[in-house]
Design a protein around this motif. Structure first.
Motif, mmCIF file in Angstrom:
data_model
loop_
_atom_site.group_PDB
_atom_site.id
_atom_site.type_symbol
_atom_site.label_atom_id
_atom_site.label_comp_id
_atom_site.label_asym_id
_atom_site.label_seq_id
_atom_site.Cartn_x
_atom_site.Cartn_y
_atom_site.Cartn_z
ATOM 1 N N ILE A 55 0.854 -1.191 0.000
ATOM 2 C CA ILE A 55 0.000 0.000 0.000
ATOM 3 C C ILE A 55 0.887 1.236 0.000
ATOM 4 O O ILE A 55 2.076 1.162 0.313
ATOM 5 N N GLU A 56 0.284 2.385 -0.320
ATOM 6 C CA GLU A 56 1.013 3.661 -0.302
ATOM 7 C C GLU A 56 1.355 4.044 1.139
ATOM 8 O O GLU A 56 0.644 3.678 2.080
ATOM 9 N N ASP A 57 2.431 4.824 1.278
ATOM 10 C CA ASP A 57 2.885 5.247 2.614
ATOM 11 C C ASP A 57 1.807 6.014 3.382
ATOM 12 O O ASP A 57 1.668 5.859 4.595
ATOM 13 N N ASN A 58 1.038 6.851 2.667
ATOM 14 C CA ASN A 58 0.014 7.647 3.355
ATOM 15 C C ASN A 58 -1.120 6.760 3.892
ATOM 16 O O ASN A 58 -1.704 7.038 4.942
ATOM 17 N N ILE A 59 -1.412 5.653 3.187
ATOM 18 C CA ILE A 59 -2.429 4.700 3.651
ATOM 19 C C ILE A 59 -1.909 3.958 4.885
ATOM 20 O O ILE A 59 -2.637 3.763 5.869
ATOM 21 N N ALA A 60 -0.629 3.568 4.848
ATOM 22 C CA ALA A 60 -0.020 2.876 5.991
ATOM 23 C C ALA A 60 -0.027 3.782 7.220
ATOM 24 O O ALA A 60 -0.317 3.336 8.339
ATOM 25 N N LYS A 61 0.260 5.053 7.010
ATOM 26 C CA LYS A 61 0.268 6.023 8.119
ATOM 27 C C LYS A 61 -1.141 6.150 8.709
ATOM 28 O O LYS A 61 -1.321 6.138 9.930
ATOM 29 N N LYS A 62 -2.147 6.240 7.840
ATOM 30 C CA LYS A 62 -3.531 6.376 8.302
ATOM 31 C C LYS A 62 -3.967 5.129 9.082
ATOM 32 O O LYS A 62 -4.591 5.225 10.136
ATOM 33 N N ALA A 63 -3.614 3.943 8.572
ATOM 34 C CA ALA A 63 -3.977 2.687 9.247
ATOM 35 C C ALA A 63 -3.328 2.609 10.626
ATOM 36 O O ALA A 63 -3.973 2.201 11.608
ATOM 37 N N THR A 64 -2.070 3.021 10.708
ATOM 38 C CA THR A 64 -1.358 2.991 11.996
ATOM 39 C C THR A 64 -1.973 3.972 12.984
ATOM 40 O O THR A 64 -2.149 3.654 14.167
ATOM 41 N N GLU A 65 -2.334 5.151 12.503
ATOM 42 C CA GLU A 65 -2.948 6.157 13.385
ATOM 43 C C GLU A 65 -4.293 5.672 13.934
ATOM 44 O O GLU A 65 -4.603 5.856 15.110
ATOM 45 N N ILE A 66 -5.085 5.021 13.077
ATOM 46 C CA ILE A 66 -6.385 4.497 13.534
ATOM 47 C C ILE A 66 -6.173 3.381 14.546
ATOM 48 O O ILE A 66 -6.849 3.316 15.574
ATOM 49 N N ALA A 67 -5.196 2.494 14.284
ATOM 50 C CA ALA A 67 -4.901 1.399 15.220
ATOM 51 C C ALA A 67 -4.483 1.952 16.579
ATOM 52 O O ALA A 67 -4.887 1.435 17.627
ATOM 53 N N ASN A 82 -12.668 0.942 -1.394
ATOM 54 C CA ASN A 82 -12.342 1.386 -2.756
ATOM 55 C C ASN A 82 -12.115 2.895 -2.817
ATOM 56 O O ASN A 82 -11.487 3.397 -3.744
ATOM 57 N N ASP A 83 -12.635 3.621 -1.824
ATOM 58 C CA ASP A 83 -12.440 5.083 -1.755
ATOM 59 C C ASP A 83 -11.273 5.470 -0.844
ATOM 60 O O ASP A 83 -11.162 6.634 -0.430
ATOM 61 N N ASP A 84 -10.440 4.490 -0.484
ATOM 62 C CA ASP A 84 -9.276 4.714 0.389
ATOM 63 C C ASP A 84 -9.648 5.157 1.799
ATOM 64 O O ASP A 84 -8.866 5.800 2.500
ATOM 65 N N GLU A 85 -10.848 4.802 2.223
ATOM 66 C CA GLU A 85 -11.214 4.955 3.638
ATOM 67 C C GLU A 85 -10.697 3.741 4.387
ATOM 68 O O GLU A 85 -10.542 2.662 3.800
ATOM 69 N N ILE A 86 -10.469 3.892 5.688
ATOM 70 C CA ILE A 86 -10.103 2.743 6.520
ATOM 71 C C ILE A 86 -11.184 2.549 7.573
ATOM 72 O O ILE A 86 -11.510 3.477 8.319
#
Length: 387
Positions: free
Chosen positions: A229-241, A262-266
């Motif tokens: 995944i893109e770095d910004n998606i990984a950052k968002k996933a980590t922040e939510i976790a 599909n809209d890059d929401e987590i």
């Protein structure tokens, strides 16, 4: 309490493969390990200092077990929480705490918790039982349309207690138990982040992993670290976790499973407050395995480095369809001839279709090569039986 002492006794509720892999790490610390599990053939029966057979949901059994030890942890959520409350009230350290487990053990309570704490999750409804769900559908009182995901509120594991419901007729194949229904999410990937927190509040996260599921069994087939995944998606996933971890205020490991839409929401799917399938790769691929870090956290020791040394892919080893009985691992020697391949056999004597019997880790500096080897491993080894 001196954890580096032969007098220290760690108790684990549950004696399955997660317990077995935790026991392997506990040997570094010279502590006694006590296991409680209902099965006389539990994988932990040989590795613990003391193995006790007993019902994890029985108050007296769990309470009596707790009186033998200095600290209590779990490898399965389905345990008697009233007994844990009593033990904690009497001074026993219990991690994760029964308060945390009460928020997680019931999937309906867990989903409500996400809404109350502004944690993004899929749309859902709770029902006391199947009859109430059918009534809501027939009276057009449900806002969730077919098809939807049905989940048993309690006691689900490894794809059990989860069904895709496409028609009214599908509801007749579902048990009449407390449940939730969820809107089906259009997603690109399923992700997971393991968060580890010790008693003092030190906190670390493992890299975001990607999970590929078996379409029929609803079980993880592959765990890929790092996720593609893109770095910004990984950052968002980590922040939510991290937000989920902070909200639960747990001690130990918390595996947070998520959908990347599909809209890059987590969206958070569910959590597990213990070592988790999504972290098995860490034994070979990480500086500190999830099992060692769980022990460090509950013993209030400094947490180990969670970064990966190399790319890691975990392949789940499950019983082949059409086979039940005494287990045979066919072609295991062939996959062990491949560089970077390590099997972990859990020690379950009987196989059955889709039962988790082990896992295999593939490590390589190159993720693409690791993924190709994982496919080869998956297609080579078979878990079958003599009968």
């Amino acid at each position: 309490m001196n954890y580096f002492s032969s007098d220290f006794k760690l108790g684990i509720l549950g004696g399955g493969q997660l317990g077995k892999m935790t026991l392997a790490e506990s040997r570094k610390f010279d502590i006694q390990t006590y296991i409680l599990d209902p099965s006389s053939e539990a994988p932990c029966q040989f590795g613990a200092t003391k193995f006790i057979q007993g019902d994890l949901m029985n108050f007296e059994t769990v309470y009596s077990f707790g009186k033998l030890i200095n600290l209590l942890t779990i490898e399965i959520e389905n345990v008697n929480l009233d007994a844990l409350d009593q033990l904690e009230a009497e001074g026993l350290a219990v991690f994760p705490s029964p308060k945390t487990l009460r928020l997680i053990q019931n999937k309906g309570v867990q989903k409500d918790f996400y809404v109350q704490n502004d944690i993004p999750t899929s749309k859902f409804e709770r029902y006391k039982d199947l009859e109430n769900l059918k009534l809501a559908i027939s009276n057009q009182k449900s806002s969730i349309n077919f098809p939807f995901v049905w989940k048993s509120a309690q006691f689900g594991y490894d794809g059990n207690g989860v069904k895709i419901v496409r028609t009214l007729d599908d509801l007749n194949k579902i048990p009449n138990v407390e449940c939730i229904v969820e809107e089906i999410i259009a997603f690109k990937k399923e992700l997971a982040v393991i968060v580890v927190r010790n008693i003092s509040g030190e906190i670390k996260t493992y890299p975001v992993v990607e999970m590929e599921f078996h379409p029929e069994a609803n079980q993880v087939e592959y765990v890929i670290c790092p996720a593609r995944i893109e770095d910004n998606i990984a950052k968002k996933a980590t922040e939510i976790a991290l937000k989920v971890s902070e909200s639960f205020n747990h001690v130990g490991l918390l595996a947070v499973e998520m959908f990347l839409t599909n809209d890059d929401e987590i969206l958070v799917n569910e959590v597990a407050p213990r070592p988790h399938n999504s972290g098995h790769y860490s034994i070979e691929a990480s500086y500190t395995s999830q099992f060692e870090n769980h022990l460090r956290a509950i013993l209030n020791l400094p947490l180990g480095k969670t970064a990966s040394k190399v790319a890691g892919i975990m392949v789940n080893l499950v019983g082949s369809e059409g086979f039940s009985g005494p287990v045979i691992y066919e072609n295991i020697e062939k996959i062990m001839a491949i560089d970077g391949v390590t099997p972990h056999i859990y020690g379950k004597k009987e196989t059955r279709p889709f039962r988790k019997m082990g896992h295999i880790t593939i490590v390589n500096e190159d993720m693409e090569i690791a993924r190709k080897i994982a496919e080869e491993v998956k297609n080579s080894i078979r878990v079958i039986s003599k009968i």
